[in-house]
Scaffold this motif. Structure first.
Motif, mmCIF file in Angstrom:
data_model
loop_
_atom_site.group_PDB
_atom_site.id
_atom_site.type_symbol
_atom_site.label_atom_id
_atom_site.label_comp_id
_atom_site.label_asym_id
_atom_site.label_seq_id
_atom_site.Cartn_x
_atom_site.Cartn_y
_atom_site.Cartn_z
ATOM 1 N N PHE A 29 0.824 -1.206 0.000
ATOM 2 C CA PHE A 29 0.000 0.000 0.000
ATOM 3 C C PHE A 29 0.858 1.256 0.000
ATOM 4 C CE2 PHE A 29 -3.909 2.213 0.544
ATOM 5 C CZ PHE A 29 -3.668 3.269 1.392
ATOM 6 N N ARG A 30 1.961 1.220 0.748
ATOM 7 C CA ARG A 30 2.772 2.443 0.886
ATOM 8 C C ARG A 30 3.469 2.817 -0.421
ATOM 9 N NH1 ARG A 30 5.651 -1.683 3.184
ATOM 10 N NH2 ARG A 30 7.812 -1.943 2.479
ATOM 11 N N ARG A 31 3.404 1.954 -1.428
ATOM 12 C CA ARG A 31 3.960 2.257 -2.739
ATOM 13 C C ARG A 31 2.870 2.288 -3.818
ATOM 14 N NH1 ARG A 31 9.574 1.977 -2.911
ATOM 15 N NH2 ARG A 31 9.295 2.913 -4.950
ATOM 16 N N SER A 32 1.631 2.451 -3.377
ATOM 17 C CA SER A 32 0.501 2.441 -4.306
ATOM 18 C C SER A 32 -0.159 3.809 -4.362
ATOM 19 C CB SER A 32 -0.540 1.399 -3.890
ATOM 20 O OG SER A 32 -0.002 0.095 -3.911
ATOM 21 N N ALA A 33 -0.353 4.300 -5.573
ATOM 22 C CA ALA A 33 -1.180 5.489 -5.763
ATOM 23 C C ALA A 33 -2.644 5.064 -5.702
ATOM 24 C CB ALA A 33 -0.872 6.134 -7.105
ATOM 25 N N MET A 34 -3.465 5.914 -5.085
ATOM 26 C CA MET A 34 -4.867 5.540 -4.861
ATOM 27 C C MET A 34 -5.804 6.575 -5.474
ATOM 28 S SD MET A 34 -4.503 2.748 -3.176
ATOM 29 C CE MET A 34 -6.211 2.461 -2.678
ATOM 30 N N GLY A 35 -6.991 6.120 -5.804
ATOM 31 C CA GLY A 35 -7.986 7.037 -6.351
ATOM 32 C C GLY A 35 -9.385 6.652 -5.920
ATOM 33 N N TRP A 36 -10.268 7.630 -5.974
ATOM 34 C CA TRP A 36 -11.702 7.413 -5.772
ATOM 35 C C TRP A 36 -12.413 7.801 -7.068
ATOM 36 C CZ3 TRP A 36 -14.037 5.051 -1.771
ATOM 37 C CH2 TRP A 36 -13.368 4.959 -0.543
ATOM 38 N N PHE A 37 -13.214 6.887 -7.561
ATOM 39 C CA PHE A 37 -14.033 7.108 -8.743
ATOM 40 C C PHE A 37 -15.500 7.053 -8.339
ATOM 41 C CE2 PHE A 37 -11.078 6.605 -12.391
ATOM 42 C CZ PHE A 37 -9.938 6.220 -11.700
ATOM 43 N N ARG A 38 -16.349 7.541 -9.218
ATOM 44 C CA ARG A 38 -17.786 7.389 -8.997
ATOM 45 C C ARG A 38 -18.490 7.145 -10.326
ATOM 46 N NH1 ARG A 38 -19.324 13.565 -7.048
ATOM 47 N NH2 ARG A 38 -18.999 14.607 -9.064
ATOM 48 N N GLN A 39 -19.630 6.477 -10.220
ATOM 49 C CA GLN A 39 -20.429 6.209 -11.413
ATOM 50 C C GLN A 39 -21.900 6.367 -11.059
ATOM 51 O OE1 GLN A 39 -19.695 2.437 -13.369
ATOM 52 N NE2 GLN A 39 -20.499 3.241 -15.291
ATOM 53 N N ASP A 62 -12.989 19.220 -10.808
ATOM 54 C CA ASP A 62 -13.451 20.574 -10.485
ATOM 55 C C ASP A 62 -14.722 20.594 -9.636
ATOM 56 O OD1 ASP A 62 -12.427 22.198 -13.600
ATOM 57 O OD2 ASP A 62 -11.326 21.711 -11.773
ATOM 58 N N SER A 63 -15.621 19.683 -9.897
ATOM 59 C CA SER A 63 -16.926 19.732 -9.237
ATOM 60 C C SER A 63 -16.878 19.437 -7.735
ATOM 61 C CB SER A 63 -17.896 18.756 -9.909
ATOM 62 O OG SER A 63 -17.433 17.428 -9.797
ATOM 63 N N VAL A 64 -15.761 18.895 -7.252
ATOM 64 C CA VAL A 64 -15.681 18.568 -5.819
ATOM 65 C C VAL A 64 -14.640 19.392 -5.082
ATOM 66 C CG1 VAL A 64 -16.407 16.204 -6.354
ATOM 67 C CG2 VAL A 64 -13.981 16.690 -5.951
ATOM 68 N N LYS A 65 -13.921 20.237 -5.787
ATOM 69 C CA LYS A 65 -12.880 21.050 -5.137
ATOM 70 C C LYS A 65 -13.496 21.918 -4.045
ATOM 71 C CE LYS A 65 -9.583 21.352 -8.960
ATOM 72 N NZ LYS A 65 -8.982 22.224 -9.990
ATOM 73 N N GLY A 66 -12.831 21.928 -2.891
ATOM 74 C CA GLY A 66 -13.317 22.709 -1.769
ATOM 75 C C GLY A 66 -14.350 21.992 -0.918
ATOM 76 N N ARG A 67 -14.845 20.846 -1.404
ATOM 77 C CA ARG A 67 -15.862 20.095 -0.641
ATOM 78 C C ARG A 67 -15.359 18.720 -0.215
ATOM 79 N NH1 ARG A 67 -20.421 18.506 -3.065
ATOM 80 N NH2 ARG A 67 -19.501 18.375 -5.157
ATOM 81 N N PHE A 68 -14.562 18.088 -1.051
ATOM 82 C CA PHE A 68 -14.064 16.737 -0.776
ATOM 83 C C PHE A 68 -12.576 16.798 -0.431
ATOM 84 C CE2 PHE A 68 -17.176 14.087 -3.592
ATOM 85 C CZ PHE A 68 -18.246 14.727 -2.984
ATOM 86 N N THR A 69 -12.141 15.881 0.437
ATOM 87 C CA THR A 69 -10.735 15.784 0.801
ATOM 88 C C THR A 69 -10.328 14.313 0.824
ATOM 89 O OG1 THR A 69 -10.896 17.757 2.196
ATOM 90 C CG2 THR A 69 -8.980 16.332 2.514
ATOM 91 N N ILE A 70 -9.269 14.002 0.080
ATOM 92 C CA ILE A 70 -8.717 12.659 0.107
ATOM 93 C C ILE A 70 -7.522 12.641 1.060
ATOM 94 C CG2 ILE A 70 -7.165 13.039 -1.875
ATOM 95 C CD1 ILE A 70 -7.718 10.125 -2.706
ATOM 96 N N SER A 71 -7.356 11.539 1.772
ATOM 97 C CA SER A 71 -6.211 11.383 2.661
ATOM 98 C C SER A 71 -5.906 9.886 2.780
ATOM 99 C CB SER A 71 -6.497 11.988 4.043
ATOM 100 O OG SER A 71 -7.581 11.316 4.660
ATOM 101 N N ARG A 72 -4.762 9.582 3.345
ATOM 102 C CA ARG A 72 -4.380 8.183 3.499
ATOM 103 C C ARG A 72 -3.579 7.997 4.775
ATOM 104 N NH1 ARG A 72 -1.438 6.460 -1.630
ATOM 105 N NH2 ARG A 72 -0.943 4.577 -0.426
ATOM 106 N N ASP A 73 -3.646 6.778 5.295
ATOM 107 C CA ASP A 73 -2.859 6.377 6.447
ATOM 108 C C ASP A 73 -2.117 5.107 6.034
ATOM 109 O OD1 ASP A 73 -1.839 5.396 8.821
ATOM 110 O OD2 ASP A 73 -3.571 6.027 10.004
ATOM 111 N N ASN A 74 -0.852 5.243 5.704
ATOM 112 C CA ASN A 74 -0.098 4.088 5.208
ATOM 113 C C ASN A 74 0.124 3.035 6.297
ATOM 114 O OD1 ASN A 74 -0.041 5.187 2.661
ATOM 115 N ND2 ASN A 74 2.077 5.893 2.792
ATOM 116 N N ALA A 75 0.097 3.454 7.552
ATOM 117 C CA ALA A 75 0.255 2.492 8.643
ATOM 118 C C ALA A 75 -0.978 1.593 8.763
ATOM 119 C CB ALA A 75 0.497 3.220 9.951
#
Length: 128
Positions: A29-39, A62-75
């Motif tokens: 995981f600590r070497r993986s880029a992650m993303g969130w998609f929606r459909q 653009d439609s989620v800027k300022g409203r959504f925040t992505i974060s991760r905990d590699n531990a």
């Protein structure tokens, strides 16, 4: 095998908040880029946000800027999506995705085809 398990979806009123989690196993995981998609129904899957494995680089549509925040905990092998000020147009199935073995710590993936692993999806509904 690789598993991505999303949780945290649900039904909220417009203006409300939800926090999605995606727990990963079976990959570095600590070497993986992650993303969130929606459909949404009748629409193509779209990238909502992405994060590099060191967490320093992020992308938001653009439609989620300022409203959504992505974060991760590699531990904890977990990536999060905090969604505030939800709108009815945010209603969709949200998917977590992983691109493994990324060399650069600051690289995030923007193309659907770059992601190798996908979760099963979690429904988010924002009612008006």
């Amino acid at each position: 095998q690789v598993q991505l398990i999303e949780s945290g979806g649900g039904l909220v009123q417009a203006g409300g908040s939800l926090r999605l989690s995606c727990a990963a196993s079976g990959l570095i995981f600590r070497r993986s880029a992650m993303g969130w998609f929606r459909q949404a129904p009748g629409k193509e899957r779209e990238l909502v946000t992405a994060i590099s494995w060191n967490g320093d680089s992020t992308y938001y549509t653009d439609s989620v800027k300022g409203r959504f925040t992505i974060s991760r905990d590699n531990a904890k092998n977990t990536v999060y999506l905090q969604m505030n000020s939800l709108k009815p147009e945010d209603t969709a199935v949200y998917y977590c995705a992983a691109k493994s073995r990324v060399y650069s710590g600051s690289y995030y993936a923007k193309e659907t085809s770059e992601y190798e692993y996908w979760g099963q999806g979690t429904q988010v509904t924002a009612s008006s």
